[in-house]
Design a protein around this motif. Structure first.
Motif, PDB file in Angstrom:
ATOM      1  N   ARG A 186       0.848  -1.195   0.000  1.00  0.00           N
ATOM      2  CA  ARG A 186       0.000   0.000   0.000  1.00  0.00           C
ATOM      3  C   ARG A 186       0.880   1.241   0.000  1.00  0.00           C
ATOM      4  O   ARG A 186       1.856   1.340   0.747  1.00  0.00           O
ATOM      5  N   ASN A 187       0.516   2.206  -0.859  1.00  0.00           N
ATOM      6  CA  ASN A 187       1.306   3.428  -0.938  1.00  0.00           C
ATOM      7  C   ASN A 187       0.810   4.461   0.066  1.00  0.00           C
ATOM      8  O   ASN A 187      -0.208   4.264   0.737  1.00  0.00           O
ATOM      9  N   GLY A 188       1.557   5.554   0.139  1.00  0.00           N
ATOM     10  CA  GLY A 188       1.225   6.580   1.116  1.00  0.00           C
ATOM     11  C   GLY A 188      -0.116   7.240   0.869  1.00  0.00           C
ATOM     12  O   GLY A 188      -0.811   7.635   1.819  1.00  0.00           O
ATOM     13  N   MET A 189      -0.519   7.361  -0.391  1.00  0.00           N
ATOM     14  CA  MET A 189      -1.801   7.970  -0.694  1.00  0.00           C
ATOM     15  C   MET A 189      -2.958   7.126  -0.160  1.00  0.00           C
ATOM     16  O   MET A 189      -3.976   7.667   0.308  1.00  0.00           O
ATOM     17  N   GLN A 190      -2.833   5.819  -0.235  1.00  0.00           N
ATOM     18  CA  GLN A 190      -3.875   4.944   0.297  1.00  0.00           C
ATOM     19  C   GLN A 190      -3.984   5.074   1.811  1.00  0.00           C
ATOM     20  O   GLN A 190      -5.089   5.061   2.367  1.00  0.00           O
ATOM     21  N   TRP A 191      -2.846   5.195   2.489  1.00  0.00           N
ATOM     22  CA  TRP A 191      -2.882   5.375   3.943  1.00  0.00           C
ATOM     23  C   TRP A 191      -3.535   6.712   4.309  1.00  0.00           C
ATOM     24  O   TRP A 191      -4.354   6.788   5.231  1.00  0.00           O
ATOM     25  N   ILE A 192      -3.179   7.770   3.587  1.00  0.00           N
ATOM     26  CA  ILE A 192      -3.733   9.087   3.894  1.00  0.00           C
ATOM     27  C   ILE A 192      -5.241   9.110   3.636  1.00  0.00           C
ATOM     28  O   ILE A 192      -6.021   9.617   4.453  1.00  0.00           O
ATOM     29  N   SER A 193      -5.660   8.561   2.501  1.00  0.00           N
ATOM     30  CA  SER A 193      -7.094   8.560   2.185  1.00  0.00           C
ATOM     31  C   SER A 193      -7.885   7.721   3.174  1.00  0.00           C
ATOM     32  O   SER A 193      -9.016   8.079   3.546  1.00  0.00           O
ATOM     33  N   ALA A 194      -7.314   6.587   3.624  1.00  0.00           N
ATOM     34  CA  ALA A 194      -8.012   5.755   4.603  1.00  0.00           C
ATOM     35  C   ALA A 194      -8.171   6.474   5.934  1.00  0.00           C
ATOM     36  O   ALA A 194      -9.241   6.434   6.557  1.00  0.00           O
ATOM     37  N   ARG A 195      -7.130   7.166   6.377  1.00  0.00           N
ATOM     38  CA  ARG A 195      -7.207   7.895   7.644  1.00  0.00           C
ATOM     39  C   ARG A 195      -8.183   9.065   7.546  1.00  0.00           C
ATOM     40  O   ARG A 195      -8.957   9.316   8.489  1.00  0.00           O
ATOM     41  N   VAL A 196      -8.173   9.770   6.428  1.00  0.00           N
ATOM     42  CA  VAL A 196      -9.092  10.900   6.265  1.00  0.00           C
ATOM     43  C   VAL A 196     -10.539  10.413   6.211  1.00  0.00           C
ATOM     44  O   VAL A 196     -11.443  10.992   6.836  1.00  0.00           O
ATOM     45  N   ALA A 197     -10.777   9.328   5.473  1.00  0.00           N
ATOM     46  CA  ALA A 197     -12.135   8.791   5.377  1.00  0.00           C
ATOM     47  C   ALA A 197     -12.638   8.323   6.733  1.00  0.00           C
ATOM     48  O   ALA A 197     -13.805   8.536   7.090  1.00  0.00           O
ATOM     49  N   TRP A 198     -11.768   7.682   7.522  1.00  0.00           N
ATOM     50  CA  TRP A 198     -12.171   7.212   8.841  1.00  0.00           C
ATOM     51  C   TRP A 198     -12.473   8.393   9.771  1.00  0.00           C
ATOM     52  O   TRP A 198     -13.452   8.366  10.523  1.00  0.00           O
ATOM     53  N   THR A 199     -11.648   9.429   9.717  1.00  0.00           N
ATOM     54  CA  THR A 199     -11.869  10.594  10.573  1.00  0.00           C
ATOM     55  C   THR A 199     -13.188  11.281  10.239  1.00  0.00           C
ATOM     56  O   THR A 199     -13.952  11.670  11.134  1.00  0.00           O
ATOM     57  N   GLU A 236     -17.676   0.624  15.739  1.00  0.00           N
ATOM     58  CA  GLU A 236     -16.465   0.342  14.984  1.00  0.00           C
ATOM     59  C   GLU A 236     -15.330   1.228  15.476  1.00  0.00           C
ATOM     60  O   GLU A 236     -15.488   2.442  15.615  1.00  0.00           O
ATOM     61  N   SER A 237     -14.203   0.607  15.740  1.00  0.00           N
ATOM     62  CA  SER A 237     -12.982   1.331  16.097  1.00  0.00           C
ATOM     63  C   SER A 237     -11.979   1.210  14.953  1.00  0.00           C
ATOM     64  O   SER A 237     -12.196   0.482  13.988  1.00  0.00           O
ATOM     65  N   TRP A 238     -10.869   1.928  15.088  1.00  0.00           N
ATOM     66  CA  TRP A 238      -9.864   1.918  14.037  1.00  0.00           C
ATOM     67  C   TRP A 238      -9.274   0.526  13.829  1.00  0.00           C
ATOM     68  O   TRP A 238      -8.982   0.132  12.702  1.00  0.00           O
ATOM     69  N   VAL A 249       0.562 -13.345   4.192  1.00  0.00           N
ATOM     70  CA  VAL A 249       0.804 -12.006   4.717  1.00  0.00           C
ATOM     71  C   VAL A 249      -0.556 -11.352   4.914  1.00  0.00           C
ATOM     72  O   VAL A 249      -1.252 -11.054   3.940  1.00  0.00           O
ATOM     73  N   LEU A 250      -0.953 -11.189   6.171  1.00  0.00           N
ATOM     74  CA  LEU A 250      -2.248 -10.608   6.505  1.00  0.00           C
ATOM     75  C   LEU A 250      -2.065  -9.178   6.997  1.00  0.00           C
ATOM     76  O   LEU A 250      -1.095  -8.872   7.704  1.00  0.00           O
ATOM     77  N   ARG A 251      -2.992  -8.329   6.649  1.00  0.00           N
ATOM     78  CA  ARG A 251      -2.978  -6.931   7.090  1.00  0.00           C
ATOM     79  C   ARG A 251      -4.292  -6.635   7.803  1.00  0.00           C
ATOM     80  O   ARG A 251      -5.373  -6.936   7.283  1.00  0.00           O
ATOM     81  N   ARG A 252      -4.192  -6.097   9.009  1.00  0.00           N
ATOM     82  CA  ARG A 252      -5.407  -5.750   9.735  1.00  0.00           C
ATOM     83  C   ARG A 252      -6.147  -4.650   8.988  1.00  0.00           C
ATOM     84  O   ARG A 252      -5.541  -3.676   8.549  1.00  0.00           O
ATOM     85  N   ALA A 253      -7.459  -4.831   8.842  1.00  0.00           N
ATOM     86  CA  ALA A 253      -8.270  -3.893   8.066  1.00  0.00           C
ATOM     87  C   ALA A 253      -8.535  -2.639   8.897  1.00  0.00           C
ATOM     88  O   ALA A 253      -9.648  -2.418   9.397  1.00  0.00           O
ATOM     89  N   TYR A 254      -7.527  -1.804   9.041  1.00  0.00           N
ATOM     90  CA  TYR A 254      -7.655  -0.580   9.833  1.00  0.00           C
ATOM     91  C   TYR A 254      -8.661   0.360   9.179  1.00  0.00           C
ATOM     92  O   TYR A 254      -8.620   0.615   7.981  1.00  0.00           O
ATOM     93  N   GLY A 255      -9.581   0.871   9.982  1.00  0.00           N
ATOM     94  CA  GLY A 255     -10.563   1.809   9.486  1.00  0.00           C
ATOM     95  C   GLY A 255     -11.672   1.206   8.663  1.00  0.00           C
ATOM     96  O   GLY A 255     -12.541   1.933   8.183  1.00  0.00           O
ATOM     97  N   ALA A 256     -11.673  -0.108   8.493  1.00  0.00           N
ATOM     98  CA  ALA A 256     -12.706  -0.775   7.690  1.00  0.00           C
ATOM     99  C   ALA A 256     -13.109  -2.088   8.343  1.00  0.00           C
ATOM    100  O   ALA A 256     -13.366  -3.076   7.665  1.00  0.00           O
ATOM    101  N   GLN A 257     -13.154  -2.106   9.663  1.00  0.00           N
ATOM    102  CA  GLN A 257     -13.472  -3.334  10.382  1.00  0.00           C
ATOM    103  C   GLN A 257     -14.930  -3.756  10.171  1.00  0.00           C
ATOM    104  O   GLN A 257     -15.224  -4.942  10.031  1.00  0.00           O
TER     105      GLN A 257
END
Length: 498
Positions: free
Chosen positions: A73-86, A326-328, A462-470
């Motif tokens: 995952r690139n930095g843009m995906q992390w930023i968009s996920a955090r903004v959408a969750w907020t 839902e939490s982060w 390789v598993l990634r916790r679904a942060y912001g989309a639980q």
């Protein structure tokens, strides 16, 4: 005499779709960068300061796309996920309340999130078997759920396991030829056995004139055998699109029930050679009960008792939870807490047929564990175009460096092998995985998380916790046929080109 030992069969040769680009960028950012360089050259003629400012803005826009973590995952995906969750949390969308104090119709407990716009219908197939038909109104999809009694691989010869895998691969390949089928999912759920099924079996077959010793033995078995026992259920969800490919018009639930009902016997009978055992469609009440227990595991005993007493009587507007939050990093639903992971990378290299054995097996540190494998088949025409495009992308990526890396060389070989297999009749489909661990107390979440991470390491996943989309990931892991890419607003082609 010489004894010839047969080497165990291995499996692999899966590859992740990539987008050609330079400097670790996808195709769309690469085009944007080249266009920006052209604009910068013309801007230098007008003003050097303006050109420098434009380059700085371009670097700020494209810089996050060049940074990637271990999950790709690139930095843009992390930023968009955090903004959408907020933003969602600020609007209160992470909370759900139903029942008497909720905003849903009085006396109902509808499903939250992506599953809110679903309706459940009852129909019969060509064998006159009742089955539940889920209508996902937001994307106009219809889902039918099958329950299988898997045979298991204990004390089974390797040749038989290889036969099961071969027929399973053939069944998956045939999904691409099913008209209107957009996705399939296999959910393996492990949970503590309530003991009600054993109690019903013993009491229903106990003779009134049985000897006293036999009665005491059966009573002892009925009381003690279910303690610590695990219950493993396997369900397959098949999702069909509601619009016909020819007329492209919306079809009614009755029309879809008639079409799917005529195709169910062939789909279920072909599963018998895959080791799935007898596959039967779930009725509407059984689907509602499975979803109700997933959101509130404490009602599992009540559901089993109601089933043994003659019927569930559970409606679809009663299958949802009373409250969720839902939490982060986790999801609270009624009296349980869950964490959902998504597979970010499949096992590298070759694996054996038992690679997922430990991940699928019950574990004492997790109350309920749900492993869902998601499939999206391609029709033969689309599959041929995709494999040829993958070869071109792999060759382009290998030619970027003066000396191709080992991964680029292996990727090119894998793409060529996939194209060869597709040309000889093999199917092509995308697959993913969701893993959900549910516990009954918040203090047990970290222990469950450590357990799943250890189990995934043994499976080479390789598993990634679904942060912001639980919440959405939890619903997608249920046998409801929710196809997540069809619910995302950004088109899939645009996401892949990034």
């Amino acid at each position: 005499m010489e004894t010839l030992s047969k080497a165990p069969r291995t499996y692999g040769n899966w590859r992740k779709p990539t987008s050609p680009g330079v400097l670790g960028l996808g195709m769309l950012p690469t085009i944007a960068m080249l266009f920006g360089l052209i604009v910068t050259i013309f801007t230098m003629i007008i003003s050097m300061a303006l050109a420098v400012l434009f380059v700085i803005l371009m670097c700020l826009a494209l810089g996050p796309l060049t940074m990637r973590d271990r999950h790709g995952r690139n930095g843009m995906q992390w930023i968009s996920a955090r903004v959408a969750w907020t933003m969602a949390k600020a609007r209160g969308q992470h909370l759900y309340r139903s029942g008497p104090i909720g905003r849903t119709p009085p006396g109902t407990c509808q499903l939250p999130g992506l599953a809110a716009k679903t309706r459940l219908h009852e129909a019969v197939d060509a064998y006159n078997r009742p089955f539940g038909l889920l209508h996902i109104q937001s994307v106009d999809d219809y889902t039918v759920v099958l329950q299988c009694d898997a045979d298991g691989a204990a004390l089974v010869d390797d040749d038989q396991v290889d036969t099961w895998v071969a027929y399973w691969g053939q069944w998956l390949a045939n999904l691409g030829n099913e008209s209107g089928l957009v996705a399939a999912s296999i959910t393996v759920e492990t949970a503590p056995d309530t003991g009600e099924r054993l109690r019903e079996e013993i009491t229903g077959n106990l003779h009134s004139e049985a000897p006293e010793l036999a009665r005491r033995v059966l009573t002892k078995v009925m009381d003690d055998y279910s303690e610590g026992a695990a219950r493993i259920t396997t369900r397959i969800a098949l999702t069909f699109e509601g619009r016909g490919r020819a007329a492209r018009k919306r079809r009614t639930a009755q029309e879809m029930a008639t079409e799917i009902g005529t195709r169910l016997p062939a789909l279920t009978s072909s599963l018998s050679m895959t080791g799935a055992g007898t596959a039967v469609p779930l009725s509407a009440a059984q689907i509602a009960a499975a979803v109700r227990v997933a959101y509130d595991p404490t009602v599992a005993v009540l559901v089993d008792k109601a089933r043994t007493e003659g019927g569930l009587g559970l409606r679809w507007n009663e299958a949802g939870p009373f409250a969720t939050q839902e939490s982060w990093s986790h999801y609270r639903h009624d009296g349980a807490f869950s964490i959902t992971w998504a597979m970010s990378d499949a096992p590298r290299g070759e694996v054996f047929a038992t690679v997922l054995h430990r991940l699928l097996a019950p574990h004492e540190d997790i109350l309920r564990k749900r492993v869902t494998i998601l499939y999206r088949p391609h029709d033969p025409g689309t599959a041929a175009r995709l494999v040829e495009r993958d070869i071109k992308d792999a060759r382009f990526k290998a030619s970027q460096a003066k000396r191709a890396s080992a991964r680029d060389t292996v990727g090119l070989t894998s793409a060529e092998q996939t194209a060869l297999e597709e040309a000889t009749g093999a199917g092509l489909l995308r697959f993913g995985m969701l893993v959900t661990a549910t516990v009954d107390h918040v203090d047990k979440l970290e222990l469950a998380a450590s357990t799943v991470e250890n189990l995934s390491a043994s499976a080479r996943l390789v598993l990634r916790r679904a942060y912001g989309a639980q919440a959405s990931s939890f619903a997608a892991a249920l046998p409801l046929g929710l196809v997540l890419p069809r619910h995302v607003r950004v088109p899939q082609a645009l996401r892949e080109s990034m």
